[in-house]
Enzyme design. Structure first.
Site, PDB file in Angstrom:
ATOM      1  N   ARG A 231      -5.012   3.839 -24.975  1.00 50.32           N
ATOM      2  CA  ARG A 231      -5.986   4.766 -24.380  1.00 50.32           C
ATOM      3  C   ARG A 231      -5.292   5.836 -23.522  1.00 50.32           C
ATOM      4  O   ARG A 231      -5.678   6.997 -23.527  1.00 50.32           O
ATOM      5  CB  ARG A 231      -6.993   3.997 -23.539  1.00 50.32           C
ATOM      6  CG  ARG A 231      -7.891   3.107 -24.391  1.00 50.32           C
ATOM      7  CD  ARG A 231      -8.866   2.387 -23.510  1.00 50.32           C
ATOM      8  NE  ARG A 231      -9.761   1.537 -24.265  1.00 50.32           N
ATOM      9  CZ  ARG A 231     -10.779   0.907 -23.733  1.00 50.32           C
ATOM     10  NH1 ARG A 231     -11.050   1.034 -22.444  1.00 50.32           N
ATOM     11  NH2 ARG A 231     -11.558   0.136 -24.464  1.00 50.32           N
TER      12      ARG A 231
ATOM     13  N   ASP B 204     -23.898   5.615 -14.843  1.00 46.18           N
ATOM     14  CA  ASP B 204     -22.620   5.105 -15.339  1.00 46.18           C
ATOM     15  C   ASP B 204     -21.507   5.826 -14.571  1.00 46.18           C
ATOM     16  O   ASP B 204     -21.740   6.893 -13.990  1.00 46.18           O
ATOM     17  CB  ASP B 204     -22.476   5.364 -16.839  1.00 46.18           C
ATOM     18  CG  ASP B 204     -21.504   4.402 -17.502  1.00 46.18           C
ATOM     19  OD1 ASP B 204     -21.955   3.429 -18.136  1.00 46.18           O
ATOM     20  OD2 ASP B 204     -20.270   4.596 -17.361  1.00 46.18           O
TER      21      ASP B 204
HETATM   22  C1  LIG Z   1     -19.972  -2.352 -22.153  1.00 42.05           C
HETATM   23  S1  LIG Z   1     -20.880  -1.038 -21.407  1.00 42.05           S
HETATM   24  C2  LIG Z   1     -22.499  -1.763 -21.317  1.00 42.05           C
HETATM   25  C3  LIG Z   1     -23.572  -0.804 -21.720  1.00 42.05           C
HETATM   26  C4  LIG Z   1     -24.996  -1.350 -21.738  1.00 42.05           C
HETATM   27  N1  LIG Z   1     -25.385  -1.821 -20.423  1.00 42.05           N
HETATM   28  C5  LIG Z   1     -25.141  -2.427 -22.766  1.00 42.05           C
HETATM   29  O1  LIG Z   1     -25.246  -3.605 -22.408  1.00 42.05           O
HETATM   30  O2  LIG Z   1     -25.174  -2.120 -23.956  1.00 42.05           O
HETATM   31  C6  LIG Z   1     -20.324  -1.130 -19.694  1.00 42.05           C
HETATM   32  C7  LIG Z   1     -20.510   0.168 -18.938  1.00 42.05           C
HETATM   33  O3  LIG Z   1     -20.235  -0.057 -17.552  1.00 42.05           O
HETATM   34  C8  LIG Z   1     -19.630   1.114 -17.031  1.00 42.05           C
HETATM   35  N2  LIG Z   1     -18.862   0.816 -15.816  1.00 42.05           N
HETATM   36  C9  LIG Z   1     -17.701   0.128 -15.703  1.00 42.05           C
HETATM   37  N3  LIG Z   1     -17.277   0.109 -14.435  1.00 42.05           N
HETATM   38  C10 LIG Z   1     -18.183   0.796 -13.716  1.00 42.05           C
HETATM   39  C11 LIG Z   1     -18.293   1.132 -12.331  1.00 42.05           C
HETATM   40  N4  LIG Z   1     -17.379   0.753 -11.431  1.00 42.05           N
HETATM   41  N5  LIG Z   1     -19.365   1.835 -11.944  1.00 42.05           N
HETATM   42  C12 LIG Z   1     -20.312   2.225 -12.834  1.00 42.05           C
HETATM   43  N6  LIG Z   1     -20.261   1.952 -14.159  1.00 42.05           N
HETATM   44  C13 LIG Z   1     -19.202   1.240 -14.579  1.00 42.05           C
HETATM   45  C14 LIG Z   1     -18.733   1.601 -18.171  1.00 42.05           C
HETATM   46  O4  LIG Z   1     -18.406   2.975 -18.065  1.00 42.05           O
HETATM   47  C15 LIG Z   1     -19.574   1.263 -19.407  1.00 42.05           C
HETATM   48  O5  LIG Z   1     -20.260   2.364 -19.919  1.00 42.05           O
END
Ligand SMILES: C[S@@+](CC[C@H](N)C(=O)[O-])C[C@H]1O[C@@H](n2cnc3c(N)ncnc32)[C@H](O)[C@@H]1O
Length: 285
Positions: free
Chosen positions: A43, A154
């Site tokens: 990445r 997000d």
């Molecule tokens: C795997 S996705 C889950 C998406 C959705 N909730 C689902 O279950 O399909 C996890 C998301 O959490 C966000 N994320 C990770 N760390 C974060 C943080 N510190 N603050 C806000 N969002 C965060 C990532 O950018 C990502 O888009």
């Protein structure tokens, strides 16, 4: 594409990986497991190429020299986060929302013509989760006249940008049931052929914003009847998870619901919650 980096320089050394791990943890609380060294290397190479840098160390030194609001730190977070998502992912949550939560809120008059329903999709990625919520709530309350507001947040501006557009490919919309596709999606034409966009009557219910779960104050004045925080907590260590859950629960209304991902069950008593199912919790008071 890969030739400009000699093979031995395409994977982070252990020592540099540890420095990147610390930096990620400090900025957004994500605990990158040691097994993610190759994934992170791949990445980060995207950023090295974009910036014309020749080593991971140069990139790390650059990041360490920047102030927190610099665009490159955001670009770094955009490649570090894992954003996998789908429409109707873990569909039993949407069934539960429609068949239990909404009728309960209506019967108890916690939502009414004068009091809108408030739902938060926390960690919304590219929007599939909040749009699924919007379609299913619209099935009960109506897309045009229904009073509901969905906050979708997000940390990644890249996924938020896609989410705000609300445009998805044929492949991506496959999990959406046919009646909902028919009612809530518009076909693209010309260059947009093969793509679909949510109708304004659905989009108007969702507000997207950037928010970091490790911020001291989420700055959200509104209490939520329902919070979806699914497939997010898995990225944090126990201490960070605990702090995030405390803040999420403080944001819930009394008897408000919290939905977690399938592998994220928690000890409800620690958070004034009761367990409804392994991934569904309700605030006690
Ligand atoms: C795997 S996705 C889950 C998406 C959705 N909730 C689902 O279950 O399909 C996890 C998301 O959490 C966000 N994320 C990770 N760390 C974060 C943080 N510190 N603050 C806000 N969002 C965060 C990532 O950018 C990502 O888009």
């Amino acid at each position: 594409m890969e030739e400009e980096f000699p093979k031995e320089q395409m994977i982070l050394s252990r020592a540099l990986f540890v420095r990147f791990q610390n930096m990620v943890y400090e900025i957004c609380g994500i605990s990158l497991a040691n097994t993610k060294r190759t994934m992170l290397s791949v990445r980060l190479l995207r950023r090295l190429r974009a910036l014309n840098l020749s080593s991971f160390e140069d990139y790390l030194n650059l990041l360490e020299s920047l102030n927190r609001s610099d665009d490159e730190l955001q670009a770094f977070l955009n490649v570090v986060t894992t954003n996998k998502t789908d429409f109707y992912r873990e569909n039993y949550h949407f069934e539960f929302l429609k068949n239990h939560v909404l009728p309960e809120l209506q019967t108890s008059r916690k939502i009414s013509v004068g009091v809108p329903l408030h739902i938060w999709s926390a960690g919304c990625s590219s929007g599939e989760e909040p749009y699924t919520i919007a379609m299913e709530v619209a099935e009960v309350l109506g897309a045009i006249n229904g009073r509901f507001e969905i906050l979708a947040t997000d940390i990644s501006t890249k996924v938020l940008h896609s989410a705000i557009q609300g445009i998805y490919s044929e492949q991506e919309i496959m999990p959406i049931p046919q009646p909902q596709k028919y009612k809530y999606l518009m076909h693209g034409a010309g260059e947009q052929k093969g793509f679909y966009r949510f109708v304004p009557e659905i989009r108007k219910h969702i507000t997207f914003g950037r928010m970091n779960f490790v911020a001291d104050d989420y700055g959200i004045p509104q209490r939520m009847h329902v919070i979806f925080c699914r497939n997010v907590l898995i990225y944090f260590d126990a201490e960070t998870r605990h702090a995030i859950l405390q803040k999420l629960c403080a944001q819930l209304t009394a008897r408000g619901y919290l939905f977690l991902g399938h592998s994220e069950s928690i000890k409800p008593n620690n958070f004034r919650l009761e367990k409804i199912s392994p991934t569904i919790y309700r605030r006690l008071h």
